[in-house]
Motif scaffolding. Structure first.
Motif, PDB file in Angstrom:
ATOM      1  N   THR A  59       0.813  -0.971   0.037  1.00 22.61           N
ATOM      2  CA  THR A  59      -0.071   0.099  -0.080  1.00 22.61           C
ATOM      3  C   THR A  59       0.821   1.184  -0.209  1.00 22.61           C
ATOM      4  OG1 THR A  59      -0.060   0.359   2.375  1.00 22.61           O
ATOM      5  CG2 THR A  59      -1.631  -1.283   1.255  1.00 22.61           C
ATOM      6  N   THR A  60       0.323   2.334  -0.264  1.00 19.65           N
ATOM      7  CA  THR A  60       0.979   3.831  -0.205  1.00 19.65           C
ATOM      8  C   THR A  60      -0.189   4.846  -0.323  1.00 19.65           C
ATOM      9  OG1 THR A  60       2.635   4.992  -1.152  1.00 19.65           O
ATOM     10  CG2 THR A  60       1.065   4.096  -2.677  1.00 19.65           C
ATOM     11  N   THR A  61       0.076   5.902   0.114  1.00 20.61           N
ATOM     12  CA  THR A  61      -0.778   7.157   0.200  1.00 20.61           C
ATOM     13  C   THR A  61      -0.095   8.229  -0.637  1.00 20.61           C
ATOM     14  OG1 THR A  61      -0.120   7.838   2.417  1.00 20.61           O
ATOM     15  CG2 THR A  61      -1.944   6.362   2.183  1.00 20.61           C
ATOM     16  N   PHE A  62      -0.827   9.167  -1.209  1.00 19.64           N
ATOM     17  CA  PHE A  62      -0.404  10.413  -1.662  1.00 19.64           C
ATOM     18  C   PHE A  62      -1.335  11.532  -1.852  1.00 19.64           C
ATOM     19  CE2 PHE A  62      -1.724   7.760  -5.416  1.00 19.64           C
ATOM     20  CZ  PHE A  62      -2.919   8.707  -6.298  1.00 19.64           C
ATOM     21  N   LYS A  63      -1.168  12.439  -1.948  1.00 16.92           N
ATOM     22  CA  LYS A  63      -1.968  13.626  -2.175  1.00 16.92           C
ATOM     23  C   LYS A  63      -2.454  14.001  -3.571  1.00 16.92           C
ATOM     24  CE  LYS A  63      -1.099  15.825   2.506  1.00 16.92           C
ATOM     25  NZ  LYS A  63      -0.671  17.005   3.215  1.00 16.92           N
ATOM     26  N   LYS A  64      -3.643  13.996  -3.675  1.00 20.54           N
ATOM     27  CA  LYS A  64      -4.183  14.707  -5.093  1.00 20.54           C
ATOM     28  C   LYS A  64      -4.119  16.280  -4.894  1.00 20.54           C
ATOM     29  CE  LYS A  64      -7.505  13.281  -7.489  1.00 20.54           C
ATOM     30  NZ  LYS A  64      -9.040  12.545  -7.719  1.00 20.54           N
ATOM     31  N   ASP A  65      -4.037  16.957  -3.838  1.00 21.34           N
ATOM     32  CA  ASP A  65      -4.156  18.302  -3.816  1.00 21.34           C
ATOM     33  C   ASP A  65      -3.733  18.484  -2.339  1.00 21.34           C
ATOM     34  OD1 ASP A  65      -6.601  18.037  -2.309  1.00 21.34           O
ATOM     35  OD2 ASP A  65      -7.526  18.267  -4.394  1.00 21.34           O
ATOM     36  N   GLU A  66      -4.040  19.630  -1.663  1.00 18.34           N
ATOM     37  CA  GLU A  66      -3.664  19.829  -0.405  1.00 18.34           C
ATOM     38  C   GLU A  66      -4.642  19.360   0.495  1.00 18.34           C
ATOM     39  OE1 GLU A  66      -4.073  24.299   0.016  1.00 18.34           O
ATOM     40  OE2 GLU A  66      -1.922  24.637  -1.160  1.00 18.34           O
ATOM     41  N   LYS A  67      -5.967  19.071   0.264  1.00 20.42           N
ATOM     42  CA  LYS A  67      -6.897  18.216   1.084  1.00 20.42           C
ATOM     43  C   LYS A  67      -6.942  16.968   0.646  1.00 20.42           C
ATOM     44  CE  LYS A  67      -9.143  22.805   2.232  1.00 20.42           C
ATOM     45  NZ  LYS A  67     -10.554  23.455   2.301  1.00 20.42           N
ATOM     46  N   GLU A  68      -7.176  16.629  -0.600  1.00 18.46           N
ATOM     47  CA  GLU A  68      -7.256  15.279  -0.819  1.00 18.46           C
ATOM     48  C   GLU A  68      -6.555  14.307  -0.814  1.00 18.46           C
ATOM     49  OE1 GLU A  68     -10.316  13.021  -4.105  1.00 18.46           O
ATOM     50  OE2 GLU A  68      -9.662  15.097  -4.661  1.00 18.46           O
ATOM     51  N   CYS A  69      -6.659  13.109  -0.073  1.00 11.60           N
ATOM     52  CA  CYS A  69      -5.765  12.240  -0.108  1.00 11.60           C
ATOM     53  C   CYS A  69      -6.175  10.759  -0.550  1.00 11.60           C
ATOM     54  CB  CYS A  69      -5.156  11.768   1.255  1.00 11.60           C
ATOM     55  SG  CYS A  69      -4.363  13.063   2.250  1.00 11.60           S
ATOM     56  N   VAL A  70      -5.195   9.878  -1.282  1.00  7.07           N
ATOM     57  CA  VAL A  70      -5.754   8.670  -1.929  1.00  7.07           C
ATOM     58  C   VAL A  70      -4.878   7.660  -1.277  1.00  7.07           C
ATOM     59  CG1 VAL A  70      -5.827   7.436  -4.126  1.00  7.07           C
ATOM     60  CG2 VAL A  70      -6.382   9.945  -3.894  1.00  7.07           C
ATOM     61  N   LEU A  71      -5.432   6.352  -1.131  1.00  2.00           N
ATOM     62  CA  LEU A  71      -4.770   5.304  -0.868  1.00  2.00           C
ATOM     63  C   LEU A  71      -4.821   4.122  -1.935  1.00  2.00           C
ATOM     64  CD1 LEU A  71      -3.449   3.397   1.407  1.00  2.00           C
ATOM     65  CD2 LEU A  71      -6.055   2.441   1.609  1.00  2.00           C
ATOM     66  N   VAL A  72      -3.451   4.102  -2.103  1.00  2.00           N
ATOM     67  CA  VAL A  72      -3.419   2.692  -3.190  1.00  2.00           C
ATOM     68  C   VAL A  72      -3.087   1.493  -2.697  1.00  2.00           C
ATOM     69  CG1 VAL A  72      -1.922   2.150  -5.255  1.00  2.00           C
ATOM     70  CG2 VAL A  72      -2.354   4.614  -4.646  1.00  2.00           C
ATOM     71  N   LEU A  73      -3.961   0.668  -3.052  1.00  2.00           N
ATOM     72  CA  LEU A  73      -3.832  -1.012  -2.827  1.00  2.00           C
ATOM     73  C   LEU A  73      -3.534  -1.774  -3.728  1.00  2.00           C
ATOM     74  CD1 LEU A  73      -7.268  -1.231  -0.659  1.00  2.00           C
ATOM     75  CD2 LEU A  73      -4.882  -0.864   0.194  1.00  2.00           C
ATOM     76  N   LEU A  74      -2.338  -2.588  -3.680  1.00  2.00           N
ATOM     77  CA  LEU A  74      -1.924  -3.573  -4.516  1.00  2.00           C
ATOM     78  C   LEU A  74      -2.075  -4.881  -4.286  1.00  2.00           C
ATOM     79  CD1 LEU A  74      -0.380  -4.298  -7.395  1.00  2.00           C
ATOM     80  CD2 LEU A  74       1.554  -4.216  -5.977  1.00  2.00           C
ATOM     81  N   TYR A  75      -3.125  -5.581  -4.892  1.00  2.00           N
ATOM     82  CA  TYR A  75      -3.199  -7.189  -4.599  1.00  2.00           C
ATOM     83  C   TYR A  75      -2.236  -8.252  -5.079  1.00  2.00           C
ATOM     84  CZ  TYR A  75      -7.556  -4.826  -2.702  1.00  2.00           C
ATOM     85  OH  TYR A  75      -8.610  -3.971  -2.129  1.00  2.00           O
TER      86      TYR A  75
END
Length: 961
Positions: free
Chosen positions: A670-686
């Motif tokens: 897994t990893t996380t990153f920011k699309k902008d100053e407020k919105e965050c996204v979680l990435v899942l690799l199965y």
């Protein structure tokens, strides 16, 4: 079906030409239907200038088709094999070489073709590989003999070759032929016994005394580095037809090997039964297998970071150093050239650094700001002459600090090496820190990274490294669950946590929070952190679901508890999410209504007002640091579950969660990153290779993809350790010898601009060369064109006379083929008319206009009354017998075809045809006049553009040309 395609270099499109090979004609000739028979391959016969095509069908049928005459020249199949055939094994001294007069076995009557290649420069011999592992040389030299003589010469037209005597053999998948004076080399993939080692076989074939006396003189097996994907033969002299000096073999995934012909010949001359030859390995920019990559990371340095300028200078110096090294030692790899992408610009908003650790203990650093990665440093595992235990232990963890440009390297023996990418005059010592004390050693001065300290504190592998407090501290997590805090400035150990039975699992994730105040006293509560300098908490998550919060000053545990997922599973990662904004605040989350369950996701929101069970837990007061903890969220990622908690409540001892998602597939990264100053996204690799994007903190599915759809890769077990990501949504993966970068954000293309990719051809420069070459010296001087640029253009245009002649012949051949295949079969103009024309004469009828030509006639045409009674033939030709007889809009080829079809030769029809031809010429002349004016205006505009471009080129560096 066999069609003809043409690549238009101007439009850069592939076009389907009208020509095709009629299947019904071939079916009638061979006496069988070809409706469901696949075409294996189509070859141009070399001696026919591309006019004859050898079509090999899956059922064993081969047809030599003459496209200029639209007829079958030769048909070959197994029914054409006569009694006498020669079987040649792969080794000349083998007792299995035999000459047989027996008839073919029944199972050989319908042999399926799997590969085809010419075995002669003139196209008189073709070598065919079959699904059953056989190889046959067919003599096609009888194609130009009369039919009665062809039958007489069929007795010795086939020679059969076998690489193995086993009953079950691999199909002949690939065949390539390289001719020489007496025969040539045959490169074969396949034909060996099923289950044998995967090799590429190189055979030396001699048929100088005729194909009936074919001999296999020598053989070698080339060992492959992976599964065979493809091969090709290239020549150092591209203008020498048939020559091949280099063998390239591509194996999956991504290994390219080069074998020199001289090396192959010397090995073959040894006449060893199982000779092998070492390849020249392609100089992979990012090595992954030799040495083996064990871990990697991707870091982003923004322009507002103080070290940005220093890092920029390091990258520029590395590029110049690389150029100088290539000049001094030369490039052994024969493939050179191309146009570099845009050079690194100082005003670029970010710098991206890719770091990889290897099994031999070494570390490599690349500039990953642009798609064409460039090597910056290659750091060896040895540190001067200091004995630090197992110096070549595999690298297991990496840490990088953008603020101080420090690099931390941890290995499986428990050693941590600290490097500084910027070397100052004071960096002349190395601190070797162990449990027994610190040793100071003098180091040699030099360029490149400087090893400042070596820490050997535990005999457990280093699993996690993280810089904290703006690079002043380094947190080390070990395999047995212990954590060490190191002070970078003094190269000292602040603490090492005690080993406990319930925390003996490996550390998988760490995160540190520090305060920035100026007091100094021991920590008594979480609120006291804001009153002390460099104090805070380190959050640690172990693989067995154990969460620990450690006081950064004393090493004491402020919280130690075991989390309880719904299903017992290993922890993948832990992410601390900043909840200081309103969208991420824990208070807002707890007040929201429950989410509806979706496919594979079960959301559940529980109240956090329950009593805290652990009365001894540390309380959080209303302080600055306490507010940070209160507003932060902790996301725990398990193999089968995601759970989101309030960091404050977890530290205080609560096991309640805010969100929980049960995963349908097993997660591995897994990893996380920011699309902008407020919105965050979680990435899942199965583990299946599927990729899933979820919103934070709602954990709702935003999108899905997979490694198979993006890269055509299957996820391998060892790939997870080398996957790394950046804060801006870029992910770098390694599979075999291939390294791939994927971006999950559309805006990432703003940083990796298409112009920064290297290319093989500079279209702008080529256009400028053509335009500048067309200007006279006086025009160059008058227009202000650069003399340097003009000289470069002349060098581009200058060439060997023979090469120019070959290019002219090649161009003429392409034009002839284009004209040959521009009409459907059986609708070409008569060959007699074409043959009588001067090949160098230019006629207006040969000029092709882009728009379709519409034939018109004057408004009034006087017709001889004597022709009125002969309207029948006119109707056949012109499809019209009215009083004015105005021709319809038809092409010249349609009129010719109609004329040939009627078979009429009367003068009236010829006169009508001549009249339409005259009108056609008038139309063409008018269009040509208009086009000439357009071209003249366009040439003037293009010349001015080229002059302007020449001025701009003066400011470009030599490596940009």
């Amino acid at each position: 079906m066999v069609y003809v395609l043409m690549f238009d270099s101007e439009d850069r499109k592939i076009k389907i030409l009208p020509y095709y090979v009629p299947t019904n004609v071939i079916s009638e000739a061979v006496g069988m239907s070809l409706d469901h028979v696949s075409v294996v391959r189509v070859l141009h016969q070399p001696s026919s200038n591309g006019k004859r095509l050898l079509i090999a069908y899956e059922n064993g049928l081969m047809v030599l088709w003459d496209a200029s005459e639209d007829r079958i020249v030769l048909i070959r199949g197994h029914k054409d094999i006569k009694l006498k055939r020669k079987i040649v094994t792969s080794y000349p001294n083998d007792s299995r070489v035999q000459l047989s007069d027996d008839k073919l076995d029944h199972e050989e009557e319908d042999k399926e073709i799997s590969s085809v290649s010419w075995a002669s420069n003139d196209g008189s011999v073709v070598v065919v590989g079959y699904v059953d592992g056989d190889i046959m040389f067919w003599d096609l030299s009888t194609a130009d003999f009369p039919p009665d003589q062809q039958v007489e010469r069929l007795s010795n037209n086939v020679v059969k070759l076998q690489l193995s005597s086993a009953d079950r053999r691999l199909p002949i998948i690939v065949l390539h032929w390289c001719a020489n004076n007496s025969g040539g080399k045959l490169f074969v993939y396949g034909g060996h016994e099923i289950g044998s080692e995967e090799v590429l076989t190189v055979l030396s074939i001699d048929w100088s005394c005729g194909i009936e006396n074919l001999k296999c003189t020598d053989c070698i097996d080339v060992t492959l580095h992976g599964s065979f994907a493809d091969m090709t033969l290239l020549s150092t002299d591209c203008h020498t037809e048939g020559a091949c000096n280099m063998l390239f073999i591509l194996t999956s995934p991504g290994q390219l090997d080069l074998y020199d012909n001289d090396c192959l010949s010397s090995t073959i001359s040894q006449q060893e039964k199982k000779a092998s030859v070492p390849p020249v390995l392609y100089p992979i920019l990012i090595p992954t297998l030799e040495p083996h990559m064990t871990t990697a990371r991707l870091d982003v340095v923004c322009q507002d970071v103080k070290s940005f300028r220093a890092l920029f200078e390091i990258l520029v110096a590395a590029k110049h150093r690389s150029i100088q090294n290539k000049k001094s030692i030369g490039i052994k790899w024969p493939l050179t050239g191309g146009v570099l992408g845009q050079p690194f610009k100082e005003n670029h908003p970010i710098i991206q650094v890719y770091i990889a650790g290897y099994q031999d203990g070494s570390v490599r650093i690349w500039d990953a700001t642009y798609p064409a990665f460039s090597l910056v440093y290659d750091i060896k595992s040895e540190v001067n002459d200091i004995n630090i235990g197992n110096a070549s232990a595999p690298v297991s963890a990496l840490g990088f600090c953008p603020d101080t440009l420090h690099l931390a390297v941890g290995d499986e023996s428990g050693v941590v090496r600290l490097y500084g990418l910027i070397r100052s005059s004071d960096d002349s010592t190395l601190h070797f820190v162990t449990e027994n004390g610190t040793e100071v050693h003098n180091t040699h001065k030099g360029d490149g990274p400087h090893c400042k300290a070596v820490f050997s504190l535990q005999n457990s592998a280093v699993y996690s490294l993280q810089f904290a407090n703006f690079g002043g501290k380094l947190v080390v997590g070990y395999e047995h669950g212990q954590v060490a805090m190191l002070d970078i400035s003094s190269s000292s150990v602040l603490f090492v946590t005690k080993t406990e039975s319930n925390t003996s699992s490996a550390v998988v994730s760490m995160h540190a929070n520090f305060s920035d105040s100026s007091l100094n006293k021991p920590l008594e509560s979480v609120s006291d952190i804001s009153e002390n300098p460099g104090m805070g908490l380190v959050y640690v998550m172990t693989r067995d679901e154990h969460f620990v919060a450690i006081d950064t000053m004393t090493g004491n545990m402020a919280c130690s508890r075991t989390m309880s997922p719904s299903v017992k599973s290993n922890v993948i990662s832990m992410h601390i999410i900043d909840g200081s904004t309103s969208d991420l605040s824990a208070e807002k989350l707890t007040s929201t209504s429950p989410q509806k369950s979706d496919s594979g996701m079960q959301a559940n929101i529980q109240s956090e007002n329950a009593q805290v069970e652990d009365e001894s837990a540390v309380t959080v007061e209303n302080s600055y640091f306490g507010q940070i903890i209160s507003n932060s969220l902790i996301l725990l990622c398990y193999e089968n579950e995601l759970s989101l908690h309030s960091l404050n409540f977890v530290i205080e001892g609560s096991s309640k969660y805010i969100r929980k998602v049960n995963l349908v597939q097993r997660c591995c990264w897994t990893t996380t990153f920011k699309k902008d100053e407020k919105e965050c996204v979680l990435v899942l690799l199965y583990q299946s290779g599927d990729i899933e994007l979820r919103s934070l903190p709602a954990l709702e599915v935003l999108g899905e993809s997979s490694l198979m759809s993006i890269l055509r890769w299957n996820l391998e077990t060892n790939m997870v350790k080398t996957i790394c990501s950046s804060s801006n949504g870029k992910i770098i993966l390694v599979n075999g010898n291939e390294t791939a970068c994927i971006s999950l954000l559309n805006c990432e293309n703003e940083f990796w601009t298409p112009e920064s990719f290297p290319c093989l051809h500079d279209e702008v420069l080529a256009a400028a060369v053509d335009a500048t070459a067309s200007l006279s010296p006086k025009q160059n001087e008058r227009k202000g064109a650069s003399s340097i640029f003009v000289n470069i253009a002349k060098n581009f245009k200058a060439g060997n006379a023979d090469q120019n002649a070959n290019q002219s012949v090649h161009t003429n051949r392409l034009e002839n083929l284009k004209q040959l295949f521009s009409s459907p079969p059986f609708l070409k103009s008569s060959s007699s008319t074409v043959d009588k024309q001067d090949p160098f004469a230019i006629d207006i009828d040969d000029i092709q206009i882009d728009e379709p030509v519409v034939f018109s006639s004057p408004q009034k045409i006087d017709i001889d009354k004597r022709d009125k009674g002969k309207g029948t033939d006119r109707q056949k030709l012109l499809e019209e017998a009215s009083s004015d007889l105005k021709p319809k809009a038809r092409t010249a080829e349609e009129i010719k075809a109609k004329y040939r079809k009627t078979g009429t030769g009367d003068a009236s029809a010829a006169a009508a045809l001549a009249r339409d031809k005259l009108v056609e010429r008038q139309e063409k002349l008018q269009i040509l006049n208009e086009r000439t004016e357009e071209l003249q205006n366009g040439a003037q505009d293009f010349a001015s553009m080229a002059t302007e471009l020449a001025k701009r080129m003066e400011n470009r560096k030599w490596w940009q040309l």
